[in-house]
Write a protein that holds these residues in place. Structure first.
Motif: not given
Length: 341
Positions: A222-245
């Motif tokens: 979601h947007s709370g786990n994305i930061v922008f640097n010069n209009t480019l989005p970077y994902p953060i907070d992978f604490g829920r990462c796992g296997y899924g579709y």
């Protein structure tokens, strides 16, 4: 022995934050970081702090709840390290402590379990304020496509441990919602939820995972786990990462967007990874699934109840369309008035 993350009252919450501060101050001494300031960020599934330095950039310190064990945290960092090897991907980086470990088990007050702590290199960028522009949304789709393309080619070690997001995890979340739904749903509205839940489980059971549609995902983009640097989005907070579709991963981002921007996100994604022609049906299933899981997560917190009640006029509209086999993702759906509690 009490869990470290024990905060069922406001007094317990303040006590937790006091324990956490002492743990954070001890843990930071175990790293080669010449820090000058530590700032509390939030208490959620983890307790997080921003560590600032004069010359070494910034860092994120995380105190983990008992919901994840040490092996799972290490596996998250291993996943991130593999992603960082892929060109054009910017993700958090785990930092090794003085004793050579990515994760420390920290002593705390007597009577509480010792929490695990990890430190990540801070991903520089800002959360976007206000509505996304067309280019923001398209670029998020591109970023998600790159993430999924990269994760599909990662070989993980034999001791890699991350959760799987599917029928069992969904059933577990729904069990919690069954306890707390009367706070924001009438019995009639809950019956609609139950129909949607049954349909989601049936639909998930008919899906066939393969390397093209299933793998390691962020699982909370979601947007709370994305930061922008010069209009480019970077994902953060992978604490829920796992296997899924992979479509499940997209659902978190789509929940917050208008139909036009949902199309743009999918176009950005398909500039990197092509989807099956009939993907919309399954994506709508994951959209409703993720929405319900959000309510499962927040339902036990009484501070969230007013916002949960307010959101139901939209949630029930989507659920009704889903139950009636009406495609809804890329059109404007009128809110409906829920029954009184």
């Amino acid at each position: 022995m009490k869990p470290f993350f024990h905060f069922d009252t406001e007094e317990a919450r303040q006590s937790l934050l006091a324990r956490a501060r002492n743990v954070a101050l001890w843990a930071i001494q175990q790293y080669e970081i010449d820090w000058n300031c530590i700032r509390f960020i939030q208490l959620s599934d983890t307790i997080t702090y921003k560590i600032e330095t004069n010359t070494m950039g910034n860092y994120l310190l995380r105190i983990h709840s008992e919901r994840v064990n040490k092996e799972e945290i290490i596996s998250e960092i291993v996943f991130l390290n593999e992603l960082r090897k892929i060109e054009d991907l910017v993700v958090p980086e785990g930092i090794i402590s003085r004793n050579g470990s990515y994760v420390l088990e920290c002593e705390t007050e007597e009577g509480y379990r010792n929490p695990c702590v990890s430190i990540m290199k801070w991903v520089e960028g800002e959360h976007w304020r206000g509505e996304f522009t067309d280019s923001h949304v398209y670029n998020i789709g591109v970023m998600m496509g790159k993430l999924h393309k990269a994760s599909a080619n990662i070989d993980v070690p034999h001791n890699f441990v991350r959760p799987r997001w599917g029928i069992p995890s969904f059933r577990q979340e729904v069990t919690k919602l069954g306890q707390y739904y009367p706070r924001f749903l009438s019995s009639g509205s809950w019956k609609l939820y139950e129909k949607a839940i049954d349909k989601i489980i049936h639909q998930l059971g008919s899906m066939q995972p393969d390397a093209r549609n299933y793998g390691l995902i962020h699982a909370d983009l979601h947007s709370g786990n994305i930061v922008f640097n010069n209009t480019l989005p970077y994902p953060i907070d992978f604490g829920r990462c796992g296997y899924g579709y992979f479509l499940y991963d997209m659902a978190a981002a789509l929940l917050e967007l208008y139909p036009k921007h949902r199309w743009l996100l999918m176009q950005g994604y398909e500039s990197i990874v092509k989807l099956d022609k009939d993907y919309i049906r399954d994506l709508e299933c994951f959209f409703i699934m993720f929405m319900i899981e959000n309510y499962c997560h927040h339902s036990s917190d009484v501070r969230e109840t007013p916002s949960l009640i307010e959101e139901q006029k939209y949630a029930l509209a989507y659920i009704t369309e889903y139950i009636n086999d009406e495609s809804f993702l890329f059109k404007v759906i009128e809110p409906i008035v829920p029954e009184e509690l």
